[in-house]
Design a protein around this motif. Structure first.
Motif, PDB file in Angstrom:
ATOM      1  N   ARG A 194      14.591  17.099  69.845  1.00 29.30           N
ATOM      2  CA  ARG A 194      14.189  18.188  70.741  1.00 29.30           C
ATOM      3  C   ARG A 194      15.427  18.926  71.219  1.00 29.30           C
ATOM      4  O   ARG A 194      16.403  18.295  71.627  1.00 29.30           O
ATOM      5  N   ASP A 245      14.974  11.111  69.675  1.00 31.19           N
ATOM      6  CA  ASP A 245      14.175   9.905  69.865  1.00 31.19           C
ATOM      7  C   ASP A 245      14.278   9.063  68.601  1.00 31.19           C
ATOM      8  O   ASP A 245      14.393   9.597  67.488  1.00 31.19           O
ATOM      9  N   SER A 267      15.783   7.655  63.556  1.00 30.13           N
ATOM     10  CA  SER A 267      15.268   8.718  64.413  1.00 30.13           C
ATOM     11  C   SER A 267      13.816   9.029  64.071  1.00 30.13           C
ATOM     12  O   SER A 267      13.364   8.838  62.940  1.00 30.13           O
ATOM     13  N   THR A 268      13.098   9.515  65.081  1.00 34.22           N
ATOM     14  CA  THR A 268      11.691   9.894  64.898  1.00 34.22           C
ATOM     15  C   THR A 268      11.410  11.325  65.335  1.00 34.22           C
ATOM     16  O   THR A 268      10.421  11.904  64.906  1.00 34.22           O
ATOM     17  N   ALA A 269      12.258  11.913  66.178  1.00 35.16           N
ATOM     18  CA  ALA A 269      12.042  13.289  66.644  1.00 35.16           C
ATOM     19  C   ALA A 269      13.325  13.832  67.259  1.00 35.16           C
ATOM     20  O   ALA A 269      14.152  13.070  67.767  1.00 35.16           O
ATOM     21  N   GLU A 303      14.086  19.253  62.254  1.00 32.94           N
ATOM     22  CA  GLU A 303      13.516  18.361  61.255  1.00 32.94           C
ATOM     23  C   GLU A 303      14.590  17.477  60.636  1.00 32.94           C
ATOM     24  O   GLU A 303      14.401  16.897  59.572  1.00 32.94           O
ATOM     25  N   SER A 346      17.281  14.133  60.585  1.00 31.77           N
ATOM     26  CA  SER A 346      17.040  12.714  60.821  1.00 31.77           C
ATOM     27  C   SER A 346      18.341  11.930  60.755  1.00 31.77           C
ATOM     28  O   SER A 346      19.337  12.399  60.205  1.00 31.77           O
TER      29      SER A 346
END
Length: 184
Positions: free
Chosen positions: A101, A111, A97-99, A56, A58
């Motif tokens: 992994r 991402d 940033s959006t995600a 979570e 960013s």
């Protein structure tokens, strides 16, 4: 199953400011299909927020396009012009940033939305967590390496007549050191 923070040695959640003195935003592009021209951006800033759950976290970064340097002032002036970056019209490129992994405990994919030349596209950074430690002043520091490849054409950076001599693909490499922001 262990949480991601349990497998990241020294992990610290918080807000980090990119240390521009100890960080680098570089790229390389093929010229005439036979050589690589390397360069970097000297002016940039950013914030990294590491969450209690690392997935979570960013990143937000801003790069001044007029700070490009390829160690050739004539080429730099051309790249700053309307054929390439058009820095008068587009003085900044941004990444949000959006995600995130996980790939392993130290490798991640990030991402995000890259805005360059007035165009926003989704890109994925391969991110290596280099670690957490203490700076000379005793305050927490963190290190990251990241890389991606973009198509300049997808961002509307054509290069004009000179564009045919330069590959469409640009490889971007980031070496980032950040310091934990202090209150007050």
């Amino acid at each position: 199953m262990s949480t991601q923070t349990e497998v990241i040695d020294g992990y610290v959640a918080g807000t980090w400011k990119i240390d521009t003195v100890h960080s680098d935003v570089s790229f390389f592009v093929r010229h005439l299909g036979v050589s690589k021209v390397r360069g970097h951006f000297a002016a940039f800033e950013g914030t990294i927020v590491t969450g209690e759950d690392p997935l979570e976290s960013s990143v937000n970064a801003v790069i001044r396009t007029d700070s490009i340097s390829t160690n050739n002032e004539s080429r730099d002036a051309h790249v700053r012009g309307a054929d390439f970056l058009d820095v008068e019209t587009y003085p900044e490129m941004t990444f949000t940033s959006t995600a995130i992994r996980p790939q392993t405990s130290e490798l991640f994919e990030v991402d995000g939305e890259l805005t360059l030349h007035g165009v926003t596209k989704t890109v994925t950074l391969s991110l290596e967590l280099n670690g957490f430690g203490k700076g000379f002043d005793g305050n927490p520091v963190a290190g990251f390496s990241a890389a991606t490849e973009i198509s300049r054409g997808e961002f509307g950076v054509t290069g004009g007549a000179a564009g045919a001599a330069v590959s469409d693909k640009i490889k971007i490499a980031l070496e980032i050191e950040a310091g934990l922001a202090t209150e007050g």
